[in-house]
Design a protein around this motif. Structure first.
Motif, PDB file in Angstrom:
ATOM      1  N   PHE A   1       0.841  -1.202   0.000  1.00 56.75           N
ATOM      2  CA  PHE A   1       0.000   0.000   0.000  1.00 56.75           C
ATOM      3  C   PHE A   1       0.868   1.241   0.000  1.00 56.75           C
ATOM      4  CE2 PHE A   1      -2.472  -3.287   2.220  1.00 56.75           C
ATOM      5  CZ  PHE A   1      -3.602  -3.302   1.420  1.00 56.75           C
ATOM      6  N   SER A   2       0.440   2.252  -0.751  1.00 53.08           N
ATOM      7  CA  SER A   2       1.122   3.551  -0.740  1.00 53.08           C
ATOM      8  C   SER A   2       0.427   4.471   0.255  1.00 53.08           C
ATOM      9  CB  SER A   2       1.069   4.182  -2.130  1.00 53.08           C
ATOM     10  OG  SER A   2       1.742   3.366  -3.052  1.00 53.08           O
ATOM     11  N   ASP A   3       1.105   5.564   0.594  1.00 47.25           N
ATOM     12  CA  ASP A   3       0.514   6.542   1.511  1.00 47.25           C
ATOM     13  C   ASP A   3      -0.810   7.057   0.946  1.00 47.25           C
ATOM     14  OD1 ASP A   3       2.826   6.239   2.960  1.00 47.25           O
ATOM     15  OD2 ASP A   3       3.596   8.260   2.590  1.00 47.25           O
ATOM     16  N   THR A   4      -1.785   7.225   1.813  1.00 46.18           N
ATOM     17  CA  THR A   4      -3.056   7.825   1.409  1.00 46.18           C
ATOM     18  C   THR A   4      -3.004   9.330   1.642  1.00 46.18           C
ATOM     19  OG1 THR A   4      -3.878   7.258   3.615  1.00 46.18           O
ATOM     20  CG2 THR A   4      -4.469   5.784   1.822  1.00 46.18           C
ATOM     21  N   PHE A   5      -1.992   9.771   2.390  1.00 48.96           N
ATOM     22  CA  PHE A   5      -1.806  11.191   2.672  1.00 48.96           C
ATOM     23  C   PHE A   5      -0.781  11.709   1.671  1.00 48.96           C
ATOM     24  CE2 PHE A   5      -0.423  14.938   4.987  1.00 48.96           C
ATOM     25  CZ  PHE A   5      -1.614  15.383   5.559  1.00 48.96           C
ATOM     26  N   SER A   6      -1.096  12.792   0.963  1.00 49.31           N
ATOM     27  CA  SER A   6      -0.253  13.224  -0.156  1.00 49.31           C
ATOM     28  C   SER A   6       1.115  13.742   0.290  1.00 49.31           C
ATOM     29  CB  SER A   6      -0.969  14.309  -0.963  1.00 49.31           C
ATOM     30  OG  SER A   6      -1.227  15.404  -0.122  1.00 49.31           O
TER      31      SER A   6
ATOM     32  N   LEU B   1       4.615   8.332   9.749  1.00 49.78           N
ATOM     33  CA  LEU B   1       3.222   8.384  10.217  1.00 49.78           C
ATOM     34  C   LEU B   1       2.233   8.196   9.076  1.00 49.78           C
ATOM     35  CD1 LEU B   1       3.237  11.190  12.942  1.00 49.78           C
ATOM     36  CD2 LEU B   1       2.659   8.781  13.284  1.00 49.78           C
ATOM     37  N   ALA B   2       2.583   8.700   7.887  1.00 48.88           N
ATOM     38  CA  ALA B   2       1.685   8.531   6.735  1.00 48.88           C
ATOM     39  C   ALA B   2       1.603   7.058   6.339  1.00 48.88           C
ATOM     40  CB  ALA B   2       2.178   9.373   5.564  1.00 48.88           C
TER      41      ALA B   2
ATOM     42  N   MET C   1       2.050   4.569   8.407  1.00 43.21           N
ATOM     43  CA  MET C   1       1.297   3.924   9.485  1.00 43.21           C
ATOM     44  C   MET C   1      -0.204   4.126   9.283  1.00 43.21           C
ATOM     45  SD  MET C   1       3.738   4.863  12.727  1.00 43.21           S
ATOM     46  CE  MET C   1       4.974   3.696  13.312  1.00 43.21           C
ATOM     47  N   LEU C   2      -0.579   5.348   8.891  1.00 42.85           N
ATOM     48  CA  LEU C   2      -1.995   5.643   8.655  1.00 42.85           C
ATOM     49  C   LEU C   2      -2.543   4.753   7.533  1.00 42.85           C
ATOM     50  CD1 LEU C   2      -4.578   7.339   9.047  1.00 42.85           C
ATOM     51  CD2 LEU C   2      -3.617   9.011   7.431  1.00 42.85           C
ATOM     52  N   ALA C   3      -1.840   4.688   6.400  1.00 47.37           N
ATOM     53  CA  ALA C   3      -2.305   3.872   5.272  1.00 47.37           C
ATOM     54  C   ALA C   3      -2.429   2.405   5.673  1.00 47.37           C
ATOM     55  CB  ALA C   3      -1.338   4.012   4.095  1.00 47.37           C
ATOM     56  N   ALA C   4      -1.455   1.917   6.421  1.00 44.14           N
ATOM     57  CA  ALA C   4      -1.480   0.508   6.842  1.00 44.14           C
ATOM     58  C   ALA C   4      -2.654   0.225   7.774  1.00 44.14           C
ATOM     59  CB  ALA C   4      -0.164   0.150   7.529  1.00 44.14           C
ATOM     60  N   LEU C   5      -2.891   1.120   8.722  1.00 45.13           N
ATOM     61  CA  LEU C   5      -4.011   0.934   9.648  1.00 45.13           C
ATOM     62  C   LEU C   5      -5.351   0.998   8.909  1.00 45.13           C
ATOM     63  CD1 LEU C   5      -2.721   3.046  12.668  1.00 45.13           C
ATOM     64  CD2 LEU C   5      -3.171   0.583  12.707  1.00 45.13           C
ATOM     65  N   GLN C   6      -5.424   1.865   7.895  1.00 49.00           N
ATOM     66  CA  GLN C   6      -6.659   1.970   7.118  1.00 49.00           C
ATOM     67  C   GLN C   6      -6.918   0.700   6.308  1.00 49.00           C
ATOM     68  OE1 GLN C   6      -5.534   5.580   5.084  1.00 49.00           O
ATOM     69  NE2 GLN C   6      -6.942   6.848   6.276  1.00 49.00           N
TER      70      GLN C   6
ATOM     71  N   LEU D   1      -4.850  10.106  14.130  1.00 46.18           N
ATOM     72  CA  LEU D   1      -3.623  10.177  13.331  1.00 46.18           C
ATOM     73  C   LEU D   1      -3.859  11.001  12.056  1.00 46.18           C
ATOM     74  CD1 LEU D   1      -0.784   9.520  12.492  1.00 46.18           C
ATOM     75  CD2 LEU D   1      -1.478   7.166  12.017  1.00 46.18           C
ATOM     76  N   ALA D   2      -5.007  10.780  11.412  1.00 47.14           N
ATOM     77  CA  ALA D   2      -5.335  11.555  10.208  1.00 47.14           C
ATOM     78  C   ALA D   2      -5.416  13.044  10.537  1.00 47.14           C
ATOM     79  CB  ALA D   2      -6.655  11.062   9.615  1.00 47.14           C
TER      80      ALA D   2
END
Length: 198
Positions: free
Chosen positions: A74-79, A85-86, A88-93, A151-152
């Protein structure tokens, strides 16, 4: 008096963080540089996989290469490159489990009991990270999926400091004695040092 060992009672997703720019590795994708003939992330995968239910990889470049491992990528969902942290966010999502255990792609000598010790040490906290004898290792962490909205929002505010976030979440540091297992391969010099050591 020793605390009784608390066995892991839930499925945990392992996450390899490989989404950085590799600035100190001359811009190379750090997870793919070879250590003793094998990509760095593969060393981490071999140590993390037996400790978790499944492993996914957070990567912003060379996704196809990482998929060769059989793991979802998965790539970062935050640009923009917003740091670990970005990832981590993508992985948790994307995680199918309530808990995720994170490891950076440049820590090839991880202990075999990393996840178990973090699980035992977290107590009631939703976040726990590794503290070795000499320092904190915030990218080696256990995190509950309930922190996703917080986190988001943290990233949305422009904050990027991982340790600040972990502390803001009421996280706990879990002590590990074996500092050498948390060695980071950050630079070409580090890579040369450990090419034949183990």
């Amino acid at each position: 008096m020793n605390q009784p060992v608390q066995p892991i009672t839930e499925d945990i997703t392992g996450v390899i963080l490989a989404g950085g720019k590799g600035s100190r590795m001359n811009g190379e994708d750090k997870g793919l540089v070879l250590l003793n003939g094998k990509p760095l992330y593969q060393h981490v995968l071999a140590r993390l996989r037996p400790q978790v239910t499944k492993v996914i990889i957070s990567a912003n470049r060379h996704s196809e290469r990482y998929r060769e491992s059989g793991c979802e990528v998965f790539s970062d969902t935050f640009s923009g490159f917003a740091g670990p942290l970005a990832g981590m966010l993508a992985a948790l999502q994307h995680s199918e489990t309530e808990w995720a255990a994170f490891a950076s792609c440049d820590t090839p000598f991880l202990p075999q009991n990393l996840v178990e010790q973090l699980w035992q040490g977290k107590r009631e906290a939703k976040v726990a990270w590794v503290r070795s004898v000499d320092r904190d290792h915030p990218t080696l962490a256990l995190m509950h999926r309930s922190v996703v909205p917080l986190l988001a929002a943290y990233l949305q505010r422009g904050d990027r400091k991982l340790m600040f976030f972990l502390k803001e979440m009421g996280g706990v540091a879990v002590s590990f004695e074996q500092a050498e297992t948390f060695i980071n391969i950050n630079t070409p010099e580090d890579l040369a040092t450990y090419q034949t050591k183990r």
